[in-house]
Design a protein around this motif. Structure first.
Motif, PDB file in Angstrom:
ATOM      1  N   LEU A  38     -11.163   7.398  -5.280  1.00 51.42           N
ATOM      2  CA  LEU A  38      -9.858   8.028  -5.457  1.00 51.42           C
ATOM      3  C   LEU A  38      -9.001   7.240  -6.432  1.00 51.42           C
ATOM      4  O   LEU A  38      -9.103   6.015  -6.507  1.00 51.42           O
ATOM      5  N   THR A  39      -8.158   7.952  -7.153  1.00 54.11           N
ATOM      6  CA  THR A  39      -7.092   7.345  -7.944  1.00 54.11           C
ATOM      7  C   THR A  39      -5.791   7.948  -7.455  1.00 54.11           C
ATOM      8  O   THR A  39      -5.660   9.173  -7.374  1.00 54.11           O
ATOM      9  N   ILE A  40      -4.858   7.093  -7.094  1.00 48.96           N
ATOM     10  CA  ILE A  40      -3.548   7.538  -6.649  1.00 48.96           C
ATOM     11  C   ILE A  40      -2.572   7.174  -7.761  1.00 48.96           C
ATOM     12  O   ILE A  40      -2.425   6.008  -8.124  1.00 48.96           O
ATOM     13  N   VAL A  41      -1.934   8.197  -8.324  1.00 48.05           N
ATOM     14  CA  VAL A  41      -1.110   8.010  -9.518  1.00 48.05           C
ATOM     15  C   VAL A  41       0.299   8.541  -9.275  1.00 48.05           C
ATOM     16  O   VAL A  41       0.486   9.574  -8.621  1.00 48.05           O
ATOM     17  N   VAL A  42       1.299   7.816  -9.790  1.00 49.74           N
ATOM     18  CA  VAL A  42       2.680   8.284  -9.723  1.00 49.74           C
ATOM     19  C   VAL A  42       2.808   9.459 -10.693  1.00 49.74           C
ATOM     20  O   VAL A  42       2.615   9.311 -11.894  1.00 49.74           O
ATOM     21  N   GLU A  43       3.103  10.619 -10.145  1.00 50.19           N
ATOM     22  CA  GLU A  43       3.187  11.843 -10.938  1.00 50.19           C
ATOM     23  C   GLU A  43       4.608  12.099 -11.440  1.00 50.19           C
ATOM     24  O   GLU A  43       4.800  12.561 -12.565  1.00 50.19           O
ATOM     25  N   SER A  44       5.600  11.816 -10.602  1.00 48.65           N
ATOM     26  CA  SER A  44       6.987  12.033 -11.032  1.00 48.65           C
ATOM     27  C   SER A  44       7.929  11.162 -10.207  1.00 48.65           C
ATOM     28  O   SER A  44       7.594  10.746  -9.093  1.00 48.65           O
ATOM     29  N   ALA A  80       5.658   2.989  -1.098  1.00 50.32           N
ATOM     30  CA  ALA A  80       4.935   4.158  -1.603  1.00 50.32           C
ATOM     31  C   ALA A  80       3.477   4.093  -1.166  1.00 50.32           C
ATOM     32  O   ALA A  80       2.905   5.085  -0.716  1.00 50.32           O
ATOM     33  N   LEU A  81       2.878   2.909  -1.273  1.00 53.83           N
ATOM     34  CA  LEU A  81       1.484   2.721  -0.851  1.00 53.83           C
ATOM     35  C   LEU A  81       1.298   3.100   0.605  1.00 53.83           C
ATOM     36  O   LEU A  81       0.367   3.844   0.947  1.00 53.83           O
ATOM     37  N   GLN A  82       2.188   2.630   1.475  1.00 50.94           N
ATOM     38  CA  GLN A  82       2.001   2.891   2.902  1.00 50.94           C
ATOM     39  C   GLN A  82       2.069   4.372   3.244  1.00 50.94           C
ATOM     40  O   GLN A  82       1.470   4.799   4.226  1.00 50.94           O
ATOM     41  N   SER A  83       2.740   5.164   2.450  1.00 48.46           N
ATOM     42  CA  SER A  83       2.792   6.598   2.745  1.00 48.46           C
ATOM     43  C   SER A  83       1.481   7.301   2.400  1.00 48.46           C
ATOM     44  O   SER A  83       1.187   8.365   2.927  1.00 48.46           O
ATOM     45  N   LYS A 128      12.629   9.694  -4.586  1.00 57.14           N
ATOM     46  CA  LYS A 128      12.017  10.984  -4.950  1.00 57.14           C
ATOM     47  C   LYS A 128      10.755  10.797  -5.801  1.00 57.14           C
ATOM     48  O   LYS A 128      10.497  11.549  -6.736  1.00 57.14           O
ATOM     49  N   LEU A 129       9.963   9.784  -5.434  1.00 56.29           N
ATOM     50  CA  LEU A 129       8.721   9.491  -6.138  1.00 56.29           C
ATOM     51  C   LEU A 129       7.595  10.312  -5.524  1.00 56.29           C
ATOM     52  O   LEU A 129       7.441  10.350  -4.304  1.00 56.29           O
ATOM     53  N   ILE A 130       6.840  10.990  -6.362  1.00 56.11           N
ATOM     54  CA  ILE A 130       5.715  11.805  -5.908  1.00 56.11           C
ATOM     55  C   ILE A 130       4.434  11.248  -6.515  1.00 56.11           C
ATOM     56  O   ILE A 130       4.362  10.998  -7.719  1.00 56.11           O
ATOM     57  N   MET A 131       3.447  11.036  -5.654  1.00 56.69           N
ATOM     58  CA  MET A 131       2.136  10.551  -6.080  1.00 56.69           C
ATOM     59  C   MET A 131       1.111  11.656  -5.897  1.00 56.69           C
ATOM     60  O   MET A 131       1.248  12.502  -5.013  1.00 56.69           O
ATOM     61  N   CYS A 174       7.033   9.204  -1.580  1.00 57.17           N
ATOM     62  CA  CYS A 174       7.523   7.896  -1.150  1.00 57.17           C
ATOM     63  C   CYS A 174       8.511   8.110  -0.003  1.00 57.17           C
ATOM     64  O   CYS A 174       9.281   9.078  -0.021  1.00 57.17           O
ATOM     65  N   PRO A 175       8.537   7.236   0.990  1.00 55.62           N
ATOM     66  CA  PRO A 175       9.452   7.442   2.127  1.00 55.62           C
ATOM     67  C   PRO A 175      10.927   7.193   1.798  1.00 55.62           C
ATOM     68  O   PRO A 175      11.782   7.540   2.605  1.00 55.62           O
ATOM     69  N   ASP A 176      11.248   6.644   0.634  1.00 55.92           N
ATOM     70  CA  ASP A 176      12.647   6.429   0.255  1.00 55.92           C
ATOM     71  C   ASP A 176      13.214   7.741  -0.281  1.00 55.92           C
ATOM     72  O   ASP A 176      12.843   8.187  -1.369  1.00 55.92           O
ATOM     73  N   PRO A 177      14.142   8.387   0.441  1.00 55.76           N
ATOM     74  CA  PRO A 177      14.647   9.692   0.018  1.00 55.76           C
ATOM     75  C   PRO A 177      15.418   9.659  -1.298  1.00 55.76           C
ATOM     76  O   PRO A 177      15.518  10.679  -1.977  1.00 55.76           O
ATOM     77  N   GLU A 178      15.951   8.515  -1.685  1.00 56.26           N
ATOM     78  CA  GLU A 178      16.681   8.421  -2.947  1.00 56.26           C
ATOM     79  C   GLU A 178      15.758   8.202  -4.139  1.00 56.26           C
ATOM     80  O   GLU A 178      16.142   8.428  -5.277  1.00 56.26           O
TER      81      GLU A 178
END
Length: 117
Positions: A17-23, A57-60, A92-95, A86-90
Motif C-alpha cells: 500500500l501507498t498512503i498519500v496526502v491527497e488534499s 494523520a498516520l494513526q487514523s 481537513k487533510l485527506i489521505m 486526519c482527526p484534526d477538524p481544522e
C-alpha cells in the motif's frame, strides 16, 4: 500476480500500500503537503528518504490498513472506499490508500507459530 490456486497451503497474498496526502483544505500544523506519503509492505512501514508523516494523520489510517492489504468481497466497502481523514477538524487533510502490487508471504516468515497442515 498469482491466483490462490497457485499458492502453497502456507502462503498468502497481501497488497503493498501507498498512503498519500491527497488534499489539505484547512490549516495543517504538522507541515504536511499534498503528495506526502508512506508505504506499507507486508508488516513494515517506510517513508521516502528525508521525509516524515504526521503521527495523528498516520494513526487514523492504521486500523484500516490490514484489511486494505487483503482481497475482500467485491461489495465490501473496503474494496470501494480508499480515503481517510486526519482527526484534526481544522486541518481537513485527506489521505488516499492506494493498492500496489501483490506480495506473497510465507506463514513461517511472519509468525512464531509454525504452520501445520
Amino acid at each position: 500476480m498469482t491466483t490462490e490456486n497457485e499458492l502453497r497451503d502456507d502462503q498468502f497474498e497481501l497488497y503493498d500500500l501507498t498512503i498519500v496526502v491527497e488534499s489539505i483544505g484547512g490549516n495543517c500544523t504538522c507541515s504536511m503537503k499534498v503528495g506526502d506519503k508512506f508505504h506499507l509492505k507486508g508488516g513494515k512501514l517506510s517513508m521516502p528518504d528525508k521525509s516524515d508523516f504526521c503521527l495523528y494523520a498516520l494513526q487514523s489510517t492504521l486500523p484500516l490498513l490490514p484489511t486494505k492489504q487483503r482481497k475482500n468481497h467485491p461489495a465490501d466497502w473496503m474494496e470501494t472506499d480508499a480515503r481517510v481523514v486526519c482527526p484534526d477538524p481544522e486541518c481537513k487533510l485527506i489521505m488516499r490508500i492506494d493498492r500496489n502490487n501483490l506480495r506473497i508471504l510465507n506463514h513461517d516468515d511472519v509468525s512464531p507459530i509454525k504452520w501445520k497442515k
